[in-house]
Design an enzyme around this catalytic site. Sequence first.
Site, PDB file in Angstrom:
ATOM      1  N   ARG A  31       0.830  -1.209   0.000  1.00 52.24           N
ATOM      2  CA  ARG A  31       0.000   0.000   0.000  1.00 52.24           C
ATOM      3  C   ARG A  31       0.867   1.263   0.000  1.00 52.24           C
ATOM      4  O   ARG A  31       0.483   2.288  -0.564  1.00 52.24           O
ATOM      5  CB  ARG A  31      -0.934   0.012   1.213  1.00 52.24           C
ATOM      6  N   CYS A  54      -7.476 -19.311  14.467  1.00 53.50           N
ATOM      7  CA  CYS A  54      -8.368 -19.276  15.635  1.00 53.50           C
ATOM      8  C   CYS A  54      -9.731 -19.894  15.322  1.00 53.50           C
ATOM      9  O   CYS A  54     -10.442 -20.318  16.230  1.00 53.50           O
ATOM     10  CB  CYS A  54      -8.571 -17.840  16.115  1.00 53.50           C
TER      11      CYS A  54
END
Length: 464
Positions: A31, A54
């Site tokens: 970016r 997770c």
Amino acid sequence: MSMRSGRGDRERLVVIGGDAAGMSAASQARRMRGPDELEIVAFERGHFSSYSACGIPYWVGGDVPERDRLIARTPEEHRARDIDLRMRTEVTEIDVAGRRVRARDVDSGDESWVSYDKLVIATGARPIRPDMPGADAPGVHGVQTLDDGQALLDSLVHTGGRRAVVVGAGYIGVEMAEALINRGYEVTVVNRGSEPMSTLDPDMGRLVHRAMEGLGITMVNDAEVTKLLTGGDGRVRAVATEDAEYPADVVVLGIGVHPETTLARAAGLPLGARGGLLTDLAMRVRGHEEIWAGGDCVEVLNLVSGQEQYVPLGTHANKHGQVIGTNVGGGYATFPGVVGTAVSKVCDLEIARTGLREKDAHRVGLQFETVTIESTSRAGYYPGASPMTVKMLAERRTGRLLGVQIVGREGAAKRVDIAAVALTAGMTVEQMTALDLGYAPPFSPVWDPVLVAARKAASKVRPR
């Protein structure tokens, strides 16, 4: 700007590891700097990039219906942003002096050296496997990566029996036990601690113990696994302790993870007491100007204890990646540390903790007081109000908040964020009692449970 043969004046960033920290760093660097300024090459030895480890227990348990929902960004999406992500490619050596890495194609075995101007090490963690017979037998699974999760699901499909043993009762062990119950397995958890969830004090872990038994999980505490027994086909058939054997058609290892720093150690990079890489606040590897590290392979500063700690969580990994990518991209960012916040659940029981446990505070030489209160998630008269237990640690004399643990039903776990902010700000429990928290009967009693605990703690630490 460094010059590399054949690349003009473009710099090359090499990233080792294609999950949260590594690809967050790559994306943020992209970016900030375009392909004409910065070439980005990333290596991932597995089949998947930018996924939520997770979420694996919830995928295994069926709450998440399909694996691909756990993937935030595919390799193709990264490549579309001019990040050369090479899957199924393992880095086998870091040559710090030569500023290059050796990469091996996992499938073909072909090897090549790739030079770098800047290097990001995001090699993650590996499940702890007990050093005993049978630990690598078919049917024994860790659950650290999507590849691990897929292997476990394949094993569940192909095994004939319905008996599962989970070794360890930390976050992964507890979540996997519930996932296997949801899949119709008879589940036994073998735990070396006195209670499950060693990230809590034992008195709070006892509440989790009761909830697990309420789900039909057999809890075996104070038990050390001595070996994993296998059958004639070589597949695991039982988990043995000194006192008993527990039949198993599948075994899940939930005894924690080690930082995956084999490469870093071989390259002579600085490691901490737990084996994680040591970095400065900008996430640069200490003593190495052009090498950064983040995610589950690093140790971080605990802002409450003032000591380095190993806390492998996706929240930190993504923040590390943002910091690293910003710095690689020519900006400035730091990661000051953590307070040790984590949440989990067993069925509808929510479990939360932040800051120090009693043994953590003892270890660093703090004197403290503890209070435990019972309250409710909502005004007691409002439908759906459920009980909640809050334990709070405060430093003696100063009243500085040191830690909070919460166990309760709906609305319990995320209350720990109040304490996480208070810990980060260095607040005292007296100051906490004045916090202007949101109140309405559907959301909280007039005195929020965390503030009830703070009031009680404040009265206990005041000089008499």
